[in-house]
Scaffold this motif. Structure first.
Motif, PDB file in Angstrom:
ATOM      1  N   LYS A 220     -16.848  36.524  -5.023  1.00  0.00           N
ATOM      2  CA  LYS A 220     -17.848  36.101  -5.994  1.00  0.00           C
ATOM      3  C   LYS A 220     -19.098  35.670  -5.247  1.00  0.00           C
ATOM      4  CE  LYS A 220     -15.816  31.514  -6.545  1.00  0.00           C
ATOM      5  NZ  LYS A 220     -15.235  30.588  -7.498  1.00  0.00           N
TER       6      LYS A 220
ATOM      7  N   GLN B  34     -23.456  34.181  -6.100  1.00  0.00           N
ATOM      8  CA  GLN B  34     -24.373  33.643  -7.109  1.00  0.00           C
ATOM      9  C   GLN B  34     -25.814  33.975  -6.784  1.00  0.00           C
ATOM     10  OE1 GLN B  34     -23.631  29.398  -7.227  1.00  0.00           O
ATOM     11  NE2 GLN B  34     -22.002  29.659  -8.732  1.00  0.00           N
TER      12      GLN B  34
ATOM     13  N   GLU C 239     -23.320  33.997 -11.777  1.00  0.00           N
ATOM     14  CA  GLU C 239     -22.236  34.167 -10.813  1.00  0.00           C
ATOM     15  C   GLU C 239     -21.599  35.524 -11.061  1.00  0.00           C
ATOM     16  OE1 GLU C 239     -19.542  30.959  -9.505  1.00  0.00           O
ATOM     17  OE2 GLU C 239     -17.972  32.235 -10.394  1.00  0.00           O
TER      18      GLU C 239
END
Length: 105
Positions: free
Chosen positions: A76, A78, A49
């Motif tokens: 963010k 991933q 992440e």
């Protein structure tokens, strides 16, 4: 009477899963125009992440094309590590920002 095959399958249900069965999540923080340290012990199917704590927009872009994550400030994203090997990555907007992931099976 329980057949021996059924008993064996029943016992397998209670055995711990091998390391690769449960992916781990690792965080790489981006701040002050730099990637934080890459985590050690990455395995196939683990998740990285990326968290952008910087005031600038960044990317986490793999040189092999396996991921390209756009990260505006406070965002963010991933990526799942699908293959073993070394993955070099950089920010497309700031080429001096570089890092390396080492993934084992």
């Amino acid at each position: 009477m329980v057949a021996s095959g059924a008993l064996s399958l029943g016992l397998l249900a209670f055995m711990p899963l091998p390391r690769g069965a449960e992916p781990q999540v690792y965080v790489i923080e981006i701040d002050k125009l730099a990637f934080g340290p890459a985590p050690a012990g990455l395995h196939v199917n683990d998740i990285v992440e990326w968290r952008n704590s910087d005031i600038f927009r960044h990317t986490a872009t793999a040189s092999d094309g396996s991921f390209d994550i756009d990260l505006p400030p406070s965002a963010k994203g991933q990526t799942v590590l699908r293959q073993p090997g070394v993955i070099d990555y950089a920010c497309r907007f700031h080429p001096g920002m570089k890092g390396r992931l080492e993934v084992v099976p």
